[in-house]
Write a protein that holds these residues in place. Structure first.
Motif, PDB file in Angstrom:
ATOM      1  N   LYS A 145       0.834  -1.225   0.000  1.00  0.00           N
ATOM      2  CA  LYS A 145       0.000   0.000   0.000  1.00  0.00           C
ATOM      3  C   LYS A 145       0.857   1.260   0.000  1.00  0.00           C
ATOM      4  CE  LYS A 145      -4.581  -1.364   1.046  1.00  0.00           C
ATOM      5  NZ  LYS A 145      -5.637  -1.731   1.996  1.00  0.00           N
ATOM      6  N   MET A 203       0.693   3.149  -3.320  1.00  0.00           N
ATOM      7  CA  MET A 203      -0.596   3.671  -3.820  1.00  0.00           C
ATOM      8  C   MET A 203      -0.388   5.061  -4.428  1.00  0.00           C
ATOM      9  SD  MET A 203      -3.278   2.436  -0.893  1.00  0.00           S
ATOM     10  CE  MET A 203      -4.611   3.509  -1.375  1.00  0.00           C
ATOM     11  N   TRP A 257      -2.450   2.535  -6.888  1.00  0.00           N
ATOM     12  CA  TRP A 257      -2.224   1.464  -7.862  1.00  0.00           C
ATOM     13  C   TRP A 257      -3.268   1.629  -8.967  1.00  0.00           C
ATOM     14  CZ3 TRP A 257       1.301  -2.663  -8.025  1.00  0.00           C
ATOM     15  CH2 TRP A 257       2.140  -2.784  -6.916  1.00  0.00           C
ATOM     16  N   GLY A 302      -3.536  -2.875 -13.249  1.00  0.00           N
ATOM     17  CA  GLY A 302      -3.432  -4.223 -12.716  1.00  0.00           C
ATOM     18  C   GLY A 302      -4.631  -5.030 -13.179  1.00  0.00           C
ATOM     19  N   ILE A 304      -4.505  -6.920  -5.151  1.00  0.00           N
ATOM     20  CA  ILE A 304      -4.377  -5.493  -5.457  1.00  0.00           C
ATOM     21  C   ILE A 304      -5.419  -5.158  -6.519  1.00  0.00           C
ATOM     22  CG2 ILE A 304      -2.821  -3.657  -6.205  1.00  0.00           C
ATOM     23  CD1 ILE A 304      -0.475  -5.334  -5.240  1.00  0.00           C
ATOM     24  N   THR A 321      -6.762  -2.766  -8.621  1.00  0.00           N
ATOM     25  CA  THR A 321      -6.300  -1.488  -9.160  1.00  0.00           C
ATOM     26  C   THR A 321      -7.458  -0.681  -9.747  1.00  0.00           C
ATOM     27  OG1 THR A 321      -5.777  -2.741 -11.150  1.00  0.00           O
ATOM     28  CG2 THR A 321      -3.948  -2.225  -9.687  1.00  0.00           C
ATOM     29  N   SER A 375       2.375   0.347 -14.503  1.00  0.00           N
ATOM     30  CA  SER A 375       2.944  -0.572 -13.506  1.00  0.00           C
ATOM     31  C   SER A 375       3.693  -1.748 -14.135  1.00  0.00           C
ATOM     32  CB  SER A 375       1.809  -1.153 -12.657  1.00  0.00           C
ATOM     33  OG  SER A 375       0.983  -1.987 -13.479  1.00  0.00           O
ATOM     34  N   TYR A 427       1.962  -3.994 -15.902  1.00  0.00           N
ATOM     35  CA  TYR A 427       0.998  -5.089 -15.951  1.00  0.00           C
ATOM     36  C   TYR A 427       1.011  -5.803 -17.309  1.00  0.00           C
ATOM     37  CZ  TYR A 427      -3.187  -7.824 -16.150  1.00  0.00           C
ATOM     38  OH  TYR A 427      -4.034  -8.884 -16.338  1.00  0.00           O
ATOM     39  N   SER A 473       5.275   4.094 -10.760  1.00  0.00           N
ATOM     40  CA  SER A 473       4.987   2.917 -11.589  1.00  0.00           C
ATOM     41  C   SER A 473       6.195   1.983 -11.636  1.00  0.00           C
ATOM     42  CB  SER A 473       4.620   3.333 -13.013  1.00  0.00           C
ATOM     43  OG  SER A 473       3.477   4.149 -12.991  1.00  0.00           O
ATOM     44  N   GLN A 496       6.249  -0.094  -8.604  1.00  0.00           N
ATOM     45  CA  GLN A 496       5.239  -1.157  -8.639  1.00  0.00           C
ATOM     46  C   GLN A 496       5.754  -2.362  -9.442  1.00  0.00           C
ATOM     47  OE1 GLN A 496       1.958   1.216 -10.115  1.00  0.00           O
ATOM     48  NE2 GLN A 496       1.379   1.897  -8.072  1.00  0.00           N
ATOM     49  N   TRP A 521      -7.326   0.471  -3.435  1.00  0.00           N
ATOM     50  CA  TRP A 521      -5.917   0.664  -3.775  1.00  0.00           C
ATOM     51  C   TRP A 521      -5.689   1.926  -4.599  1.00  0.00           C
ATOM     52  CZ3 TRP A 521      -1.978  -2.662  -2.101  1.00  0.00           C
ATOM     53  CH2 TRP A 521      -2.437  -3.763  -1.356  1.00  0.00           C
TER      54      TRP A 521
END
Ligand code: GEK
Length: 329
Positions: free
Chosen positions: A86, A89, A91, A94, A103, A105, A135, A137, A159, A162, A295
């Motif tokens: 956290k 954050m 986030w 995701g 998480i 997002t 991030s 992802y 980012s 993350q 999040w």
């Protein structure tokens, strides 16, 4: 785990994207400079002190990467991890599931991937660039498709943190994120097999230059996957050549410049030299795809739309609609 770029610096000279290495250590230092981004002073120690649970299972083809799904940790450990995660954050991109911490997002980025992935050339063995990867992802999902190497470039230091948090648990797995803008990528790389630019073009003041910069990263015959906000032309206006430059904010975002019609976007891509331009998806973002969560506790799409008409932004423009186009160099 220490944040280090030694591995990518060692790999790059042996790859078709070797020229990406030019000036890279200095650019990385600039991208993660604590003088520029004071928060890195608190974030980096959190990343570097994430707990070591030994070898952890994961699935890059799962919508949340399912990290440590079959690995049990105590409730105390889970709660401590949740608190650490956290600290990164908000986030936004995701979702991720890490050792039982879900998480949730702001964005269901997996839905975007589900819309895009069926249309692209298989990523197996490819060198892939994801520009403005957030991030990271989608980078992980690209690696799940068998890419040889995925490079994400992303200037936001949060980012990048993350990405490092996920990497702590699962290792690089061919995914490398660099704290760079596309403009910092050398103009002569010309080696990627697939280049993604998703959610970036409308943030650029010079969209045509953005397309040229993407092109400069690509190998002859390679594929571009472009996703960006589009609009319909106003009634009675020829969509060919039309693009909206918002008066001020668009859906509360200050940094939105050009929102073309799909026809104009195709034209821009052709002018820059892309071939076989295909529109594979046009989709109005739903309130389920982008929303406030535990999040990401700032305002989200719902607050940026006209309260009486979800098809309009609060400023009176067409509500966010994104097109995905695929083209060949
Ligand atoms: N010049 C630049 N060079 C590289 N990145 C940039 C630049 N300018 C901004 N960015 C980065 O591009 C990302 C755009 S988000 C898309 C994320 C993901 N791709 C997604 O499709 O979900 C927007 C969205 O939500 O659509 C941000 O992370 C910026 O920091």
């Amino acid at each position: 785990m220490k944040i280090t770029f030694d591995d990518i610096l060692e790999i790059l000279p042996e790859t078709p994207i070797a020229r990406l290495a030019e000036g890279l250590p200095e650019k990385i230092a600039h991208g993660l400079s604590e003088q520029r981004w004071a928060n890195l002073k608190k974030w980096i120690p959190v990343v570097e002190n994430l707990p070591d649970f030994g070898e952890v299972d994961f699935d890059l083809n799962a919508h949340d990467l399912a990290i440590g799904k079959n690995h049990s940790i105590s409730e105390e450990q889970r709660q401590a991890l949740e608190e650490q995660l956290k600290s990164f954050m908000p986030w936004r991109k995701g979702p991720f599931s890490v050792m039982g911490v879900d998480i949730n997002t702001e964005w269901r980025s997996d839905w975007k991937w589900d819309r895009v992935a069926p249309h692209i050339s298989p990523l197996k063995y490819r060198y892939v660039l994801d520009v403005g990867c957030g991030s990271g992802y989608h980078c992980w999902r690209m690696a799940g498709e068998g890419a040889q190497m995925v490079v994400g470039v992303e200037p936001s230091p949060l980012s990048n943190m993350q990405y490092w948090a996920m990497r702590h648990f699962i290792g690089a797995n061919n995914v490398y994120m660099l704290p760079l803008t596309l403009e910092e990528v050398p103009a002569n790389v010309a080696g990627f097999d697939t280049v993604f630019s998703m959610g970036v073009l409308y943030h650029r003041r010079s969209p045509i230059d953005h397309l040229y910069q993407l092109k400069a990263c690509m190998k002859q015959g390679s594929e571009l996957v472009l996703e960006t906000l589009v609009v319909n032309a106003p009634e009675g206006t020829d969509p060919n050549g039309y693009s909206l430059v918002p008066k001020d904010r668009y859906a509360q975002m200050r940094n939105v410049w050009f929102l073309p019609t799909v026809e104009t976007l195709i034209h821009w891509m052709q002018r820059v030299g892309f071939k076989d331009v295909k529109v594979v998806d046009v989709d109005q973002t739903s309130l389920e795809e982008q929303r406030q969560t535990e999040w990401m506790n700032y305002q989200s799409l719902k607050d940026f739309l006209d309260p009486d008409n979800v098809n309009k932004t609060i400023e009176g423009y067409q509500a966010p609609t994104r097109a995905t186009l695929i083209a060949r160099l």
